[in-house]
Design an enzyme around this catalytic site. Structure first.
Site, PDB file in Angstrom:
ATOM      1  N   SER A 115      51.400   5.409  -7.844  1.00  0.00           N
ATOM      2  CA  SER A 115      50.294   4.613  -7.150  1.00  0.00           C
ATOM      3  C   SER A 115      50.690   4.246  -5.652  1.00  0.00           C
ATOM      4  O   SER A 115      51.674   4.290  -5.197  1.00  0.00           O
ATOM      5  CB  SER A 115      49.816   3.576  -8.096  1.00  0.00           C
ATOM      6  OG  SER A 115      50.883   2.592  -7.934  1.00  0.00           O
ATOM      7  N   CYS A 116      49.502   4.245  -4.933  1.00  0.00           N
ATOM      8  CA  CYS A 116      49.760   3.494  -3.791  1.00  0.00           C
ATOM      9  C   CYS A 116      48.504   2.746  -3.432  1.00  0.00           C
ATOM     10  O   CYS A 116      47.889   2.177  -3.964  1.00  0.00           O
ATOM     11  CB  CYS A 116      49.947   4.657  -2.592  1.00  0.00           C
ATOM     12  SG  CYS A 116      48.595   5.903  -2.506  1.00  0.00           S
ATOM     13  N   LEU A 117      48.040   2.749  -2.259  1.00  0.00           N
ATOM     14  CA  LEU A 117      46.820   2.104  -1.851  1.00  0.00           C
ATOM     15  C   LEU A 117      45.588   2.878  -2.209  1.00  0.00           C
ATOM     16  O   LEU A 117      44.693   2.336  -2.730  1.00  0.00           O
ATOM     17  CB  LEU A 117      46.571   1.782  -0.224  1.00  0.00           C
ATOM     18  CG  LEU A 117      45.477   1.032   0.213  1.00  0.00           C
ATOM     19  CD1 LEU A 117      45.508  -0.554  -0.165  1.00  0.00           C
ATOM     20  CD2 LEU A 117      45.494   0.919   1.907  1.00  0.00           C
ATOM     21  N   GLY A 119      45.653   6.588  -2.833  1.00  0.00           N
ATOM     22  CA  GLY A 119      45.980   8.056  -3.656  1.00  0.00           C
ATOM     23  C   GLY A 119      46.421   9.041  -2.696  1.00  0.00           C
ATOM     24  O   GLY A 119      46.954   9.993  -3.267  1.00  0.00           O
ATOM     25  N   TRP A 144      45.752   0.796  -5.324  1.00  0.00           N
ATOM     26  CA  TRP A 144      45.616  -0.399  -5.293  1.00  0.00           C
ATOM     27  C   TRP A 144      44.185  -0.948  -5.165  1.00  0.00           C
ATOM     28  O   TRP A 144      43.731  -1.823  -5.734  1.00  0.00           O
ATOM     29  CB  TRP A 144      46.626  -1.107  -4.362  1.00  0.00           C
ATOM     30  CG  TRP A 144      46.245  -2.374  -4.320  1.00  0.00           C
ATOM     31  CD1 TRP A 144      45.815  -3.100  -3.220  1.00  0.00           C
ATOM     32  CD2 TRP A 144      46.551  -3.709  -5.429  1.00  0.00           C
ATOM     33  NE1 TRP A 144      45.557  -4.628  -3.412  1.00  0.00           N
ATOM     34  CE2 TRP A 144      46.130  -4.633  -4.692  1.00  0.00           C
ATOM     35  CE3 TRP A 144      47.097  -3.704  -6.568  1.00  0.00           C
ATOM     36  CZ2 TRP A 144      46.254  -6.029  -5.305  1.00  0.00           C
ATOM     37  CZ3 TRP A 144      47.124  -4.794  -7.227  1.00  0.00           C
ATOM     38  CH2 TRP A 144      46.833  -5.945  -6.712  1.00  0.00           C
TER      39      TRP A 144
END
Length: 158
Positions: A115-117, A119, A144
């Site tokens: 995961s990240c902010l 995608g 996120w």
């Protein structure tokens, strides 16, 4: 008369060699396409991620920078491995991985979700993991931003 035959033979040979090269290339592309096609279908939804986290049968790797996690928060249970460290981290020996990330190093058959902010970076991490043989890897495309919106809405509803 011999001259035209030589000229005809040369283009024919060139075409046959091109076809042969193309067929060999298709075999190579087929091998790469398998990995590419597998990666395409590896998105996880918010509900699927919640379920995976509840099952405890997952390693969620947040590939944002450490400062982003400190400033904005993280999905509970996630491990922070910044994107530029993912390739190296997944190839570390288990002792070094545990020392650096305070988690057991995942095996190639473990369920990983990146995961990240939003995608983008998690997709890059997924591609890296797949290329290293982590074929069960997935990514949470909502990141996120989506997680926070669902969780905030849920808290507001209570």
């Amino acid at each position: 008369m011999v001259l035209p035959r030589l000229l005809l033979a040369t283009p024919r040979r060139a075409v046959l060699e091109s076809v042969e090269a193309a067929l060999c290339g298709l075999k190579t592309i087929k091998g790469s396409c398998h990995n590419f096609c597998t990666v395409v279908s590896k998105d996880v939804t918010y509900k699927e991620l919640k379920s995976l986290l509840n099952s405890k049968n997952i390693m969620l790797i947040d590939v944002r920078e450490t400062w982003e996690i400190r400033e904005y928060g993280k999905i509970p249970g996630s491990v922070n491995i910044p994107l530029d460290e993912v390739g190296e981290a997944l190839q570390m020996n288990p002792r070094d991985f545990k020392e650096k990330y305070n988690e057991v190093k995942p095996s190639k058959s473990d369920n990983l979700v990146f995961s990240c902010l939003a995608g983008v970076r998690s997709k890059k991490a997924l591609d890296t993991a797949i290329s290293l043989g982590f074929n069960s890897a997935q990514h949470y495309a909502g990141g996120w931003k989506e997680w926070e919106s669902y969780e905030f809405t849920k808290k507001q509803g209570n």
